[in-house]
Write an enzyme that holds these catalytic residues in place. Sequence first.
Site, short mmCIF file in Angstrom:
data_model
loop_
_atom_site.label_atom_id
_atom_site.label_comp_id
_atom_site.label_asym_id
_atom_site.label_seq_id
_atom_site.Cartn_x
_atom_site.Cartn_y
_atom_site.Cartn_z
N ASN A 159 3.40 4.81 6.82
CA ASN A 159 3.78 5.84 7.79
C ASN A 159 4.34 7.14 7.17
OD1 ASN A 159 6.13 4.50 7.13
ND2 ASN A 159 6.91 4.41 9.22
N ARG A 167 11.18 8.30 -2.57
CA ARG A 167 12.50 7.72 -2.33
C ARG A 167 12.77 6.52 -3.23
NH1 ARG A 167 14.14 6.75 3.95
NH2 ARG A 167 13.43 4.64 3.63
N LYS A 182 3.00 -0.25 -5.47
CA LYS A 182 1.87 -0.70 -4.65
C LYS A 182 1.93 0.00 -3.31
CE LYS A 182 1.03 -3.49 -1.63
NZ LYS A 182 0.13 -2.59 -0.89
N SER A 237 7.68 -3.93 7.23
CA SER A 237 8.12 -4.69 8.41
C SER A 237 9.08 -5.82 8.03
CB SER A 237 6.89 -5.26 9.11
OG SER A 237 6.21 -6.10 8.22
N GLU A 258 14.03 -2.09 3.03
CA GLU A 258 14.10 -1.12 4.14
C GLU A 258 13.13 -1.61 5.19
OE1 GLU A 258 16.09 1.40 4.44
OE2 GLU A 258 16.84 1.69 2.40
N CYS A 292 10.39 3.97 11.44
CA CYS A 292 11.41 2.91 11.54
C CYS A 292 12.65 3.44 12.24
CB CYS A 292 11.76 2.41 10.16
SG CYS A 292 12.16 3.76 9.04
P1 NAD Z 1 3.97 -3.85 6.47
O1 NAD Z 1 5.15 -4.74 6.30
O2 NAD Z 1 2.77 -4.42 7.12
O3 NAD Z 1 3.48 -3.30 5.05
C1 NAD Z 1 4.33 -2.59 4.19
C2 NAD Z 1 3.82 -2.74 2.77
O4 NAD Z 1 3.89 -4.12 2.41
C3 NAD Z 1 2.37 -2.34 2.57
O5 NAD Z 1 2.22 -1.78 1.27
C4 NAD Z 1 1.64 -3.66 2.65
O6 NAD Z 1 0.42 -3.67 1.94
C5 NAD Z 1 2.64 -4.57 1.97
N1 NAD Z 1 2.51 -5.99 2.34
C6 NAD Z 1 2.04 -6.53 3.49
N2 NAD Z 1 2.07 -7.88 3.42
C7 NAD Z 1 2.58 -8.18 2.20
C8 NAD Z 1 2.87 -9.41 1.52
N3 NAD Z 1 2.65 -10.60 2.09
N4 NAD Z 1 3.38 -9.34 0.28
C9 NAD Z 1 3.63 -8.16 -0.32
N5 NAD Z 1 3.38 -6.97 0.27
C10 NAD Z 1 2.87 -6.99 1.51
O7 NAD Z 1 4.51 -2.56 7.21
P2 NAD Z 1 3.68 -1.26 7.63
O8 NAD Z 1 2.90 -1.60 8.85
O9 NAD Z 1 2.98 -0.68 6.46
O10 NAD Z 1 4.87 -0.27 7.98
C11 NAD Z 1 5.51 -0.29 9.19
C12 NAD Z 1 6.82 -1.05 9.10
O11 NAD Z 1 7.62 -0.45 8.08
C13 NAD Z 1 7.64 -0.97 10.36
O12 NAD Z 1 8.24 -2.21 10.62
C14 NAD Z 1 8.69 0.07 10.01
O13 NAD Z 1 9.86 -0.02 10.78
C15 NAD Z 1 8.91 -0.21 8.58
N6 NAD Z 1 9.49 0.96 7.89
C16 NAD Z 1 10.78 0.90 7.51
C17 NAD Z 1 11.37 1.99 6.90
C18 NAD Z 1 12.80 1.94 6.47
O14 NAD Z 1 13.18 2.77 5.67
N7 NAD Z 1 13.61 1.01 6.95
C19 NAD Z 1 10.63 3.15 6.67
C20 NAD Z 1 9.29 3.18 7.08
C21 NAD Z 1 8.73 2.06 7.69
#
Ligand code: NAD
Length: 490
Positions: A159, A167, A182, A237, A258, A292
């Site tokens: 996103n 960061r 990654k 997530s 995060e 988020c």
């Molecule tokens: P996601 O958890 O699906 O993916 C995030 C990252 O993790 C991607 O690079 C993805 O390829 C990787 N990933 C997915 N499954 C994995 C696994 N089993 N092992 C290792 N890596 C894996 O999240 P998303 O859809 O890319 O992003 C949206 C989410 O991120 C929302 O929940 C949002 O709230 C959160 N977010 C949090 C912050 C924060 O600072 N707290 C900031 C931005 C987004």
Amino acid sequence: MTDISTLLSKVPTGLLIGGQWRDSSDGTTVDVDNPATGEHLATLASATSEDAVAALDAACAVQESWARTAPRTRSEILRKAFELVHERAEDFATLMTLEMGKPLAEARGEVTYGAEYLRWFAEETVRHYGHHTEVPEGTLRMTTRHKPVGPCLLITPWNFPLAMATRKVAPAIAAGCTMVLKPAKLTPLTAQYFAQTMADAGLPDGVLNVVTSQSASSVSEPLMADPRLRKVSFTGSTPVGRTLLKAAADNVLRTSMELGGNAPVIVFADADLDVAVEGAMAAKMRNGGEACTAGNRILVEESVAAEFTEKFVARMEGLVTGDGLEDNTDLGPMIEAKAVDNLESLVADAVNLGARAAVGGQRLDGPGNFFAPTVLVDVPTEARVFREEIFGPIAPIFTFRTEEEAVALGNDTEYGLASYVFTQDPARMYRLADGLEFGLMGYNSGVISNAAAPFGGVKQSGLGREGGAEGIAEYSTVQYIGQRDPYAGR
Ligand code: NAD
């Protein structure tokens, strides 16, 4: 206007391992598409487990020399990178709009915001102080110093393709860590171009390695099982965060998490309603609601709910939805078709429980993954929109009668990342800061992210802080040296 094919030709398509852009060891690839049009943008190498380990090998090979590199040198590389990102700002912004969909004006804002982490940590690099004192008994001189944690795995979401990378990368560089990044496979182009920019700024080979992959776990699992890795920093997530925390336990890895959010936007009757409407718009609609920190639940004191809703609906109705590259677009596409399906089901669930769409409520014609700016009123708290991250342009409005009820509703979530409070009473602001269980609170402001501020959540929103003075500490370990008092025994 940037020429798209010239821009895409500047983005490396390989894996960055030890300073070389290489193909994947088994020839597999990742396709990157434009969510506004469905058009194919690029094909990148997709890292296998073997490639991931090769990237960690490269990071480990230079960890010691990088840790010994003078802080001033590390600082100047970050500063140079800050300047280069600004010189290439239009390229970065256009890439983000192309691969992620956010309107160009917002993408430009992310370039400024993301680059600030490079500048901030360039400044922090040379001020990462330890301390020197005597223990209370006077028997030892005590010195504390910061050492880099060691090789890190950095995993970023789709996103905020630039800011989520800077960061993590900037404080890791500041602390003297090497790393394997990654990026999310949906938006890796910005990270690839950023990694090339870091190399152009003089970052030595092997300090930053980048392994985009079709399969995130093919990268994370072998690396987290490898005793040479010392830290994982993840933004994404909560369910994936939990999986990574479990995997981190085996090697007792340092973790920064995060994770997701479910922010309340609490509007009191004593607020300046125009400020509150603009704040709620910013909190809800920044990044099309795909944030988020997004204001997921708008909680309004009953006596001003009608007036607030009328003004808020008028603002949402005025938004122009379209391809983010068009000048007048306020709201771009959602990242994927399944995100639109989820928004549709969230609205259907709320409407089934008695809510009404005051504006929007439906998907928009494609091509592309568009959903109308939506305001839901008369929403019961049993609705899924109260509990789940919406991650799109749906704003549900709930009402409350008392301050206690507002705090209880605000806290009624497993998450604890951002919260927003609108009131003209500073004493109330402090009571709310005490009562709300969130890592971040906006006071009469809907946008609070800043490189100088410690960003992070409590409860299921995660562990650790990014940005601020706290950000570099996440990549450092404190060593204590206890020296026998030189006058002992005299
Ligand atoms: P996601 O958890 O699906 O993916 C995030 C990252 O993790 C991607 O690079 C993805 O390829 C990787 N990933 C997915 N499954 C994995 C696994 N089993 N092992 C290792 N890596 C894996 O999240 P998303 O859809 O890319 O992003 C949206 C989410 O991120 C929302 O929940 C949002 O709230 C959160 N977010 C949090 C912050 C924060 O600072 N707290 C900031 C931005 C987004």
